[in-house]
Design an enzyme around this catalytic site. Structure first.
Site, PDB file in Angstrom:
ATOM      1  N   GLN A  64       0.723  12.227  51.203  1.00  0.00           N
ATOM      2  CA  GLN A  64       1.726  11.246  51.632  1.00  0.00           C
ATOM      3  C   GLN A  64       1.072   9.874  51.797  1.00  0.00           C
ATOM      4  O   GLN A  64       0.093   9.736  52.532  1.00  0.00           O
ATOM      5  CB  GLN A  64       2.362  11.725  52.952  1.00  0.00           C
ATOM      6  CG  GLN A  64       3.504  10.855  53.434  1.00  0.00           C
ATOM      7  CD  GLN A  64       4.712  10.875  52.498  1.00  0.00           C
ATOM      8  OE1 GLN A  64       5.122  11.923  52.007  1.00  0.00           O
ATOM      9  NE2 GLN A  64       5.292   9.715  52.254  1.00  0.00           N
ATOM     10  N   LYS A  83      10.356  17.096  52.696  1.00  0.00           N
ATOM     11  CA  LYS A  83       9.799  17.660  51.460  1.00  0.00           C
ATOM     12  C   LYS A  83       9.532  19.142  51.638  1.00  0.00           C
ATOM     13  O   LYS A  83       9.876  19.960  50.772  1.00  0.00           O
ATOM     14  CB  LYS A  83       8.508  16.908  51.075  1.00  0.00           C
ATOM     15  CG  LYS A  83       8.792  15.523  50.521  1.00  0.00           C
ATOM     16  CD  LYS A  83       7.566  14.635  50.419  1.00  0.00           C
ATOM     17  CE  LYS A  83       8.002  13.239  49.927  1.00  0.00           C
ATOM     18  NZ  LYS A  83       6.935  12.241  49.938  1.00  0.00           N
ATOM     19  N   ASP A 117       3.008  13.843  42.049  1.00  0.00           N
ATOM     20  CA  ASP A 117       3.494  12.478  42.230  1.00  0.00           C
ATOM     21  C   ASP A 117       3.406  11.678  40.921  1.00  0.00           C
ATOM     22  O   ASP A 117       4.006  10.611  40.815  1.00  0.00           O
ATOM     23  CB  ASP A 117       2.657  11.762  43.308  1.00  0.00           C
ATOM     24  CG  ASP A 117       3.391  11.647  44.633  1.00  0.00           C
ATOM     25  OD1 ASP A 117       4.635  11.717  44.627  1.00  0.00           O
ATOM     26  OD2 ASP A 117       2.726  11.477  45.660  1.00  0.00           O
TER      27      ASP A 117
END
Ligand code: NDP
Length: 287
Positions: free
Chosen positions: A97, A53, A120
């Site tokens: 994460q 990422k 997200d």
């Protein structure tokens, strides 16, 4: 002949065009979009995801900052980091994460991230907006699947899509997006009766289960499109290997189009994270 939906190639094109949009954004607002990625603990798979990422964000011309906390970090420590990032004007997107170590509360963290920085798309405000058709920050994996489906079909109107799995991060938002694209949707899960027969009716099957190679060729209508979200580490002939939720070898002899694992949904998820970061940065500018 079966078409392989190449997530690597498609995601590279998305990142390339994002790099151009990011340059335009930086010129217009004198500001580089900033993404903070938070990793708690040493989980090897999470470390790989975070590294990818950060690398891709840099490739798209964004500023990416990694924050690492030890596996035994206290909830207050993580909360305080999130609160600092929420206030930081140079950070436009925050990604924590998942999964977090068991002693930390994921719902608490998801709600603490400022909704406008929630790249997200898991914050309840963004979940509600998606459900009501006004979503801006859409969960990255389902968004990546939609880009793949649009590449294959163009207009998805009227197609019957079966989503296997009903998680908050994949199955449910996937079904919302397909519904918004005018598909007819069936969501199946661990309590569904005769999943195989339900899947065989589908023009599109999305597998997001977490069971290695569960979907077999007998589940698929000839010519259907199959998107494999699963990432499962298995041992094959003494070697560790990643496989999806779809038995690629058998299903690819029946499907019209199929996404592979690796090289399918995974890279698209990262590309969509960057799309969301740029979108979040735009939404945070005065209009
Ligand atoms: P979850 O474990 O949260 O959800 C799995 C879903 O599958 C549940 O709804 C469960 O049903 C259903 N399920 C489990 N077993 C069966 C079964 N035998 N038959 C039918 N349905 C079943 O997983 P996620 O949604 O988070 O992830 C799914 C997969 O996708 C995983 O392999 C994960 O690693 C991968 N993934 C990949 C990403 C990427 O970037 N490519 C991103 C996110 C996830 P029930 O609700 O009834 O328990």
């Amino acid at each position: 002949m079966t078409k392989i939906i190449d997530g690597k190639k498609l995601s590279a094109a998305v990142v390339e065009s994002l790099a151009e949009e990011t340059r335009d954004f930086a010129a217009e607002f004198d500001l580089v979009p900033g993404l903070a990625v938070v990793l708690v603990g040493e989980d090897p798979a999470s470390q790989v995801y975070v590294r990818n990422k950060v690398r891709q964000a840099t490739a798209a011309g964004m500023r990416s900052i990694e924050h690492r906390l030890p596996a035994d970090a206290a909830q207050e420590q993580l909360n305080s980091l999130i609160e600092t990032l929420n206030q930081d004007p140079e950070i436009h997107g925050i990604l924590v994460q998942l999964p977090l170590p068991a002693h930390l509360s994921e719902p608490e963290i998801i709600q603490l991230i400022a909704a406008e920085k929630d790249v997200d798309g898991f914050h309840p405000l963004n979940v509600g907006a998606l459900a009501s058709g006004t979503g801006e920050l859409i969960p990255c994996t389902p968004l990546g699947c939609m880009l793949m489906l649009q590449q294959v079909h163009g207009d998805l109107s009227g197609l019957h899509a079966v989503v296997i799995g009903r998680s908050n991060i994949v199955g449910k938002p996937m079904a919302q997006l397909l519904l918004q694209a005018n598909c007819t949707i069936t969501v199946v899960h661990s309590r569904t009766r005769d999943i195989e027969a339900v899947c065989r009716e589908a023009d599109i099957v999305i597998a997001a289960v977490g069971r290695p190679e569960m979907v077999k060729s007998s589940w698929i209508k000839p010519g259907a499109t199959v998107i494999d979200v699963g990432i499962n580490a298995v041992e094959r002939e003494g070697k560790r290997k990643l496989v999806g939720d779809v038995d690629f070898q058998s299903v690819s002899s029946v499907a019209g189009s199929i996404s592979p694992v690796p090289g399918g949904v995974g890279p698209m998820t990262i590309a969509c994270l960057l799309k969301n970061t740029l979108k979040a940065a735009r939404l945070q500018q005065p209009h």
